[in-house]
Design an enzyme around this catalytic site. Structure first.
Site, PDB file in Angstrom:
ATOM      1  N   ALA A 103      -8.105   2.937   1.876  1.00  0.00           N
ATOM      2  CA  ALA A 103      -9.006   2.843   0.722  1.00  0.00           C
ATOM      3  C   ALA A 103     -10.142   3.831   0.927  1.00  0.00           C
ATOM      4  O   ALA A 103     -10.477   4.196   2.058  1.00  0.00           O
ATOM      5  CB  ALA A 103      -9.550   1.430   0.559  1.00  0.00           C
ATOM      6  N   LYS A 114      -9.341   3.730  -4.624  1.00  0.00           N
ATOM      7  CA  LYS A 114      -8.285   4.412  -3.896  1.00  0.00           C
ATOM      8  C   LYS A 114      -7.841   5.641  -4.683  1.00  0.00           C
ATOM      9  O   LYS A 114      -8.155   5.778  -5.848  1.00  0.00           O
ATOM     10  CB  LYS A 114      -7.080   3.478  -3.697  1.00  0.00           C
ATOM     11  CG  LYS A 114      -7.348   2.351  -2.709  1.00  0.00           C
ATOM     12  CD  LYS A 114      -6.166   1.403  -2.563  1.00  0.00           C
ATOM     13  CE  LYS A 114      -4.842   2.085  -2.375  1.00  0.00           C
ATOM     14  NZ  LYS A 114      -4.833   3.030  -1.213  1.00  0.00           N
ATOM     15  N   GLU A 123       0.760   3.572  -5.287  1.00  0.00           N
ATOM     16  CA  GLU A 123       0.081   2.595  -4.435  1.00  0.00           C
ATOM     17  C   GLU A 123      -0.205   1.307  -5.189  1.00  0.00           C
ATOM     18  O   GLU A 123      -0.027   0.206  -4.659  1.00  0.00           O
ATOM     19  CB  GLU A 123      -1.221   3.189  -3.894  1.00  0.00           C
ATOM     20  CG  GLU A 123      -1.015   4.250  -2.837  1.00  0.00           C
ATOM     21  CD  GLU A 123      -2.286   4.959  -2.445  1.00  0.00           C
ATOM     22  OE1 GLU A 123      -2.343   5.506  -1.332  1.00  0.00           O
ATOM     23  OE2 GLU A 123      -3.236   4.978  -3.253  1.00  0.00           O
TER      24      GLU A 123
END
Length: 246
Positions: A103, A114, A123
């Protein structure tokens, strides 16, 4: 339009340093969460690369067996194959038992920004398909308010991408097209572009911003990961520790 390059290196530098040692320790700690038989989400980024190394070592030693992962980027896929980590697809493996990912910002409620590595869409797909999501970060990524140090990456279709500029500015953002060192536009694994949106004083209403972004035609995904992380493994100056929601 000014370029703003915020790309992460494909692999962590091999030169020893205190920061890299901490990242390696955090990756090792996150790898202890993996048990035999698990279906994993494999994130993208410099700290996650250490997680992959430790995971690969546990598999190679026979400590783990019957583990399979879903990579969130081409970069991660290549690294996983090189390390001997078996891979599958989200359609085959979901729901996943655990996703480990990096992150760029983490607030006290474990809301994240992110996407500085360019893999935010994949993701988020993998994170949403996981029973448990652990963020692996260094202590510098901890913030009291999202947006104070990292821009919010917004993945957009190439068609008329700059038509979003005035709209994003009206939301309080300073939008910049992400570029490669060559000056060419950075293109994601999905064939899309990324607009990095800085908020000078941070983000007042992350949920409201996320809602507005996701209702905008041409915007595919944002780097706001709200309410998805269950825990953070943090590499700090005094060692590695775990953080839950405040």
């Amino acid at each position: 339009m000014n370029g703003e390059r915020t790309l992460e290196p494909a692999e962590p530098p091999l030169v020893p340093s205190a920061v890299e040692d901490l990242k390696s320790a955090a990756g090792c700690e996150a790898a202890t969460d993996v048990a035999s038989g698990m279906r994993l989400g494999l994130g993208t980024g410099s700290t996650v690369a250490y997680f992959l190394r430790h995971l690969g070592a546990r598999l190679a030693s026979g400590e783990l067996a019957d583990v399979v992962g879903v990579p969130t980027s081409i970069r991660t896929e290549k690294a996983a194959r090189r390390l001997g980590i078996p891979l599958g697809t989200l359609s085959e493996l979901a729901p996943l038992d655990l996703t480990v990912d990096g992150a760029d910002e983490v607030d006290p409620q474990l809301n994240l920004i992110k996407g500085l590595g360019g893999a935010l869409l994949r993701e988020k797909m993998v994170a949403q398909a996981s029973d448990r999501f652990v963020a692996v970060v260094d202590e510098a990524k901890l913030v009291d308010r999202l947006g104070v140090r990292a821009p919010v990456p917004v993945e957009v279709v190439p068609f008329e991408f700059d038509s979003h500029w005035k709209w994003l500015q009206a939301l309080g953002a300073d939008p910049r097209l992400r570029r490669e060192e060559s000056g060419d536009a950075f293109v994601t694994d999905n064939g899309l572009l990324i607009v990095d949106c800085r908020f000078v004083n941070g983000i007042d209403d992350p949920l409201g911003l996320e809602s507005r972004l996701m209702h905008r035609a041409g915007v595919v995904e944002s780097g706001l990961f709200l309410g998805l992380a269950d825990e953070a493994v943090v590499a700090g100056t005094d060692g590695v520790y775990r953080m839950g929601r405040a």
